[in-house]
Scaffold this active site. Sequence first.
Site, PDB file in Angstrom:
ATOM      1  CE  LYS A 219      -3.328   2.449   2.937  1.00  7.69           C
ATOM      2  NZ  LYS A 219      -3.990   2.466   4.228  1.00  7.69           N
ATOM      3  CD  GLU A 268      -5.666   8.089  11.308  1.00  7.32           C
ATOM      4  OE1 GLU A 268      -4.785   7.225  11.278  1.00  7.32           O
ATOM      5  OE2 GLU A 268      -6.181   8.571  10.274  1.00  7.32           O
TER       6      GLU A 268
END
Length: 461
Positions: A219, A268
């Site tokens: 990724k 987050e």
Amino acid sequence: MIELKEEQVETILEKAIEGINSDDDYQLVSMTKKIKYNNALSFFEAAKYIKKNRTFWMSSEEDFYLVGIGQAYEIIAEESRFEETKKAWNQLLEKATIYNPYEQPGTGIVALGGLSFDPKKPTTPLWENFKPSHFTVPEFLMTKHNRECYLTVNILVRKNDHPRQLANEWRDLENSLFQKASIEKQMLTITEKKEIEPTEWKETVRKAKEKINHSDIEKIVLAREMYLRFNENANIGSILQKLLDTHPSSYIFAIEKDEDCFLGATPERLVKLEKDHLLSTCLAGTAPRGKTKEEDQAISEGLLHDQKNREEHDFVVKMIKNAIKDCCTHLDVPNEPIIYPLTNLQHLYTPVTATLKKEYSLFDIIEKLHPTPALGGTPKEASLQFIREYERLDRGWYGAPIGWLDSNQNGEFAVAIRSALIKDTEASLFAGCGVVKDSNPDEEYEETNIKFLPMLSVLGG
């Protein structure tokens, strides 16, 4: 309102000054008192014409606010930034005089600030006021926690300072800051809106996908920028009010450095520490909210069972677990994520809890966690190298750790996403997405458009 009496202040300052041996030496004196509740944003706004370098932090989970005004002390590190910042912080505390009978999180000496995403990536003038590691101990800090309100005053004293003069200056400034200030409601108009090289960005997504399909990289997270110009200078207090109104489940932050301000509403958390109790958050995998309850539920179910998003989320869970396991005991990681709903978006969410070993610090954990696969990719170094080589963006503090820590061994850091860098009549917005082997460049582009919305919506878009 004042529990700390003026004669006490002078005595504390006098003793600290007496302990200074040379003209070059100094000591930070920190004094905390309980005050009547004061609106955090009003306190922030009152300082607009009094002191530069304001800081705002809100965590809705605990009704927790920090508002820092001015700077009593700065910690800046360019090389070996985690180690140097930790060393400077510990040295500051060793020399400090701290009067804090409450020891609540966010009181005493508190440093607020953050770090850049990648110090190895060449910087541009866009982020010139934000160093690779930059923390400020404010002159005045208002803390709201569990319906109680505190004021901490930090004064850097030297050998030839006069206690009474310092105390009088402190009192006058405090009185100015507690003048009620209404938030100027501003209706910004965007006069220019420009996506920075969107076609080239899609091509970079294709290159990342090709790299993933022909290497061990799983990724790569790619970010892009949107530029805005306004009809007038942006009022930071007004923007913060809109963020508080529209994103109550996020961390609301603003960090001023001279004329620039980096602010946002990020969902987050990177890590939270209360003494030795550690909490980290895996937040990866994104979908929009539905227009009806039924549509919203269907999108949530789809997100929970979407292979790409689950893989993206699992990358983050594994990375966080592996990153902190050697520093912690009693590590607990749930087997399945749940949905974390926000105003415009919803995410896959897994909390991670642990007990921090005595020989490790909050900075050690941040260094191990940053960047998570949600902001960098996996494996970490290989994905970062691709970003350095191909991403046409100076991320600065976007996607990086921002937050606070105190002298009572508490602290909390979030990941600076859903954010913008404000420069008077201009703003740069940032958004990113995770590229994996099956990614579609057009779909990734649309995902970043969704992620621009939280900031775009409060800036007149």
